[in-house]
Design a protein around this motif. Structure first.
Motif, mmCIF file in Angstrom:
data_model
loop_
_atom_site.group_PDB
_atom_site.id
_atom_site.type_symbol
_atom_site.label_atom_id
_atom_site.label_comp_id
_atom_site.label_asym_id
_atom_site.label_seq_id
_atom_site.Cartn_x
_atom_site.Cartn_y
_atom_site.Cartn_z
ATOM 1 N N ILE A 1 0.840 -1.205 0.000
ATOM 2 C CA ILE A 1 0.000 0.000 0.000
ATOM 3 C C ILE A 1 0.869 1.247 0.000
ATOM 4 N N LEU A 2 1.887 1.267 0.846
ATOM 5 C CA LEU A 2 2.779 2.431 0.920
ATOM 6 C C LEU A 2 3.468 2.690 -0.416
ATOM 7 N N GLU A 3 3.936 1.633 -1.048
ATOM 8 C CA GLU A 3 4.605 1.783 -2.358
ATOM 9 C C GLU A 3 3.635 2.286 -3.418
ATOM 10 N N ILE A 4 2.417 1.769 -3.407
ATOM 11 C CA ILE A 4 1.401 2.180 -4.382
ATOM 12 C C ILE A 4 1.050 3.658 -4.187
ATOM 13 N N LEU A 5 0.783 4.057 -2.937
ATOM 14 C CA LEU A 5 0.400 5.439 -2.667
ATOM 15 C C LEU A 5 1.541 6.415 -2.916
ATOM 16 N N GLU A 6 2.758 5.989 -2.656
ATOM 17 C CA GLU A 6 3.899 6.859 -2.923
ATOM 18 C C GLU A 6 4.024 7.121 -4.424
ATOM 19 N N ASP A 7 3.688 6.121 -5.221
ATOM 20 C CA ASP A 7 3.758 6.261 -6.676
ATOM 21 C C ASP A 7 2.590 7.074 -7.220
ATOM 22 N N SER B 1 -8.009 5.208 -5.847
ATOM 23 C CA SER B 1 -9.072 4.988 -4.863
ATOM 24 C C SER B 1 -8.746 3.760 -4.015
ATOM 25 N N VAL B 2 -9.420 3.662 -2.886
ATOM 26 C CA VAL B 2 -9.265 2.481 -2.028
ATOM 27 C C VAL B 2 -9.654 1.235 -2.808
ATOM 28 N N GLU B 3 -10.693 1.339 -3.627
ATOM 29 C CA GLU B 3 -11.130 0.214 -4.444
ATOM 30 C C GLU B 3 -10.016 -0.247 -5.393
ATOM 31 N N GLN B 4 -9.362 0.697 -6.054
ATOM 32 C CA GLN B 4 -8.268 0.346 -6.969
ATOM 33 C C GLN B 4 -7.101 -0.293 -6.223
ATOM 34 N N ILE B 5 -6.758 0.269 -5.073
ATOM 35 C CA ILE B 5 -5.644 -0.273 -4.286
ATOM 36 C C ILE B 5 -5.979 -1.678 -3.800
ATOM 37 N N ALA B 6 -7.205 -1.880 -3.341
ATOM 38 C CA ALA B 6 -7.639 -3.203 -2.861
ATOM 39 C C ALA B 6 -7.481 -4.253 -3.953
ATOM 40 N N LYS B 7 -7.861 -3.894 -5.178
ATOM 41 C CA LYS B 7 -7.705 -4.833 -6.303
ATOM 42 C C LYS B 7 -6.230 -5.110 -6.567
ATOM 43 N N MET B 8 -5.395 -4.079 -6.484
ATOM 44 C CA MET B 8 -3.968 -4.246 -6.774
ATOM 45 C C MET B 8 -3.273 -5.165 -5.781
ATOM 46 N N ILE B 9 -3.726 -5.138 -4.509
ATOM 47 C CA ILE B 9 -3.076 -5.980 -3.488
ATOM 48 C C ILE B 9 -3.901 -7.215 -3.157
ATOM 49 N N ASP B 10 -5.005 -7.409 -3.903
ATOM 50 C CA ASP B 10 -5.864 -8.587 -3.742
ATOM 51 C C ASP B 10 -6.320 -8.746 -2.290
ATOM 52 N N THR B 11 -6.942 -7.672 -1.792
ATOM 53 C CA THR B 11 -7.431 -7.631 -0.417
ATOM 54 C C THR B 11 -8.802 -6.960 -0.430
#
Length: 166
Positions: free
Chosen positions: A10-16, A21-31
């Motif tokens: 999550i930290l790496e994704i948000l830094e980039d 959105s939370v929805e997009q991040i959740a899909k990216m980390i499969d959570t």
């Protein structure tokens, strides 16, 4: 502090890209989205995620001709608090955008913004250099920003042909 693999992701994704959105991040980390949102909230509460910012190329905005300077500051640290006390006093000025403890000839590097070179000179001579622990300063005016925090601001034709990986 020890973090889970998902929290680090999550930290790496948000830094980039902190606009995801939370929805997009959740899909990216499969959570699940609710779990992802909770992890982000915990990281914010612990001040691991400190801020969400945008990189703006102000040179392209008419009427925003501010001046930035990097000031090297030599200080006399105080017993028991080291450099923290003087750094705290410096970063509280509204003109100050960043303060770093440095190794080398100077102790602190301070980034400030003003409306003109004269404003910055006044700040340095009247406010910064008069602080008790400040021994000396050297001011460097920032003339042009090419790259900041991994973001390239201006690319010439040669740069556009080069593939840059993050």
């Amino acid at each position: 502090m020890k973090f889970t693999e998902k929290e680090v992701e999550i930290l790496e994704i948000l830094e980039d890209d902190c606009r995801l959105s939370v929805e997009q991040i959740a899909k990216m980390i499969d959570t699940p989205e609710s779990e992802t949102k909770e992890m982000i909230r915990n990281l914010e509460d612990q001040r691991i995620i400190v801020d969400y910012t945008a990189q703006v190329n102000w040179r392209k905005v008419d009427g925003h001709e501010g001046v930035k300077a990097m000031i090297d500051v030599k200080v006399q640290p105080k017993r028991g608090v080291g450099f923290d006390d003087i750094a705290s006093r410096i970063y509280r000025f509204k003109e100050v955008k960043s303060v770093y403890l440095m190794s080398g000839a100077y102790d602190l590097s301070v980034i400030i913004e003003g409306k003109s070179m004269s404003d910055i000179a006044h700040f340095v001579s009247e406010r910064l250099s008069t602080l008790d622990s400040v021994l000396s300063t050297t001011t460097h005016f920032i003339l042009k920003k090419y790259k900041h925090d991994g973001t390239i601001f201006e690319q010439d034709d040669e740069d556009k042909r080069i593939v840059v990986s993050p």
